[in-house]
Design a protein around this motif. Structure first.
Motif, mmCIF file in Angstrom:
data_model
loop_
_atom_site.group_PDB
_atom_site.id
_atom_site.type_symbol
_atom_site.label_atom_id
_atom_site.label_comp_id
_atom_site.label_asym_id
_atom_site.label_seq_id
_atom_site.Cartn_x
_atom_site.Cartn_y
_atom_site.Cartn_z
ATOM 1 N N GLU A 35 0.830 -1.206 0.000
ATOM 2 C CA GLU A 35 0.000 0.000 0.000
ATOM 3 C C GLU A 35 0.869 1.262 0.000
ATOM 4 O OE1 GLU A 35 -3.840 0.798 2.611
ATOM 5 O OE2 GLU A 35 -2.007 0.876 3.814
ATOM 6 N N ALA A 36 1.909 1.283 0.840
ATOM 7 C CA ALA A 36 2.813 2.435 0.896
ATOM 8 C C ALA A 36 3.580 2.586 -0.415
ATOM 9 C CB ALA A 36 3.779 2.296 2.079
ATOM 10 N N THR A 37 4.003 1.480 -0.984
ATOM 11 C CA THR A 37 4.735 1.516 -2.251
ATOM 12 C C THR A 37 3.867 2.108 -3.358
ATOM 13 O OG1 THR A 37 6.053 -0.395 -1.589
ATOM 14 C CG2 THR A 37 5.967 0.106 -3.948
ATOM 15 N N LYS A 38 2.601 1.715 -3.407
ATOM 16 C CA LYS A 38 1.686 2.269 -4.408
ATOM 17 C C LYS A 38 1.460 3.762 -4.174
ATOM 18 C CE LYS A 38 -0.786 -1.981 -5.508
ATOM 19 N NZ LYS A 38 -2.068 -2.700 -5.444
ATOM 20 N N ALA A 39 1.384 4.170 -2.920
ATOM 21 C CA ALA A 39 1.222 5.592 -2.618
ATOM 22 C C ALA A 39 2.436 6.380 -3.075
ATOM 23 C CB ALA A 39 0.982 5.790 -1.119
ATOM 24 N N ILE A 40 3.613 5.845 -2.854
ATOM 25 C CA ILE A 40 4.856 6.495 -3.303
ATOM 26 C C ILE A 40 4.865 6.596 -4.817
ATOM 27 C CG2 ILE A 40 7.373 6.264 -3.434
ATOM 28 C CD1 ILE A 40 7.152 4.928 -0.591
ATOM 29 N N ALA A 41 4.467 5.537 -5.491
ATOM 30 C CA ALA A 41 4.425 5.551 -6.958
ATOM 31 C C ALA A 41 3.476 6.638 -7.453
ATOM 32 C CB ALA A 41 3.994 4.181 -7.491
ATOM 33 N N ARG A 42 2.321 6.796 -6.800
ATOM 34 C CA ARG A 42 1.387 7.855 -7.205
ATOM 35 C C ARG A 42 2.017 9.232 -6.991
ATOM 36 N NH1 ARG A 42 -2.369 4.436 -4.648
ATOM 37 N NH2 ARG A 42 -2.363 5.713 -2.775
ATOM 38 N N LEU A 43 2.727 9.386 -5.898
ATOM 39 C CA LEU A 43 3.366 10.680 -5.631
ATOM 40 C C LEU A 43 4.449 10.991 -6.663
ATOM 41 C CD1 LEU A 43 3.737 10.543 -1.745
ATOM 42 C CD2 LEU A 43 2.251 12.072 -3.076
#
Length: 114
Positions: free
Chosen positions: A103-111
């Motif tokens: 979940e955190a990795t996907k959030a970082i990718a979106r950022l």
């Protein structure tokens, strides 16, 4: 559905929390709201600059400042998520840690796409 929800960040957000859950940002909620109100003021300022036909480069400078403010807010929120939610999942063990890291990795990718 909003554009943010369509990307997955808003629509998924509510599915990862149980009622009564305390989020990592909870202890700094007032500071975060104050910061977001300041950013909101910057955006209103951008509207005013366009309305007043201010020079393009001056508006772009303010867009950059607003963007940096949002990025800074996002990084703070991400740090709190890692320190609270991911750390809590690590303590609990099981497969929850993998889900939180993903979940955190996907959030970082979106950022990074912004």
């Amino acid at each position: 559905m909003t554009a943010i929800q369509a990307e997955g960040s808003g629509a998924e957000a509510g599915t990862h929390t149980a009622p009564g859950t305390v989020h990592g940002y909870h202890h700094q909620k007032d500071e975060h709201l104050k910061r977001l109100r300041r950013i909101e003021g910057q955006i209103r300022g951008l509207q005013r600059l366009v309305d007043e036909d201010v020079y393009c480069i001056d508006i772009l400078t303010q867009v950059s400042a607003s963007t940096k403010a949002l990025q800074s807010f996002a990084l703070q929120l991400l740090e709190e998520h890692l320190r609270h939610c991911v750390a809590d999942a690590a303590v609990k063990g099981g497969g929850e840690i993998d889900a939180k890291v993903e979940e955190a990795t996907k959030a970082i990718a979106r950022l990074l796409r912004t």
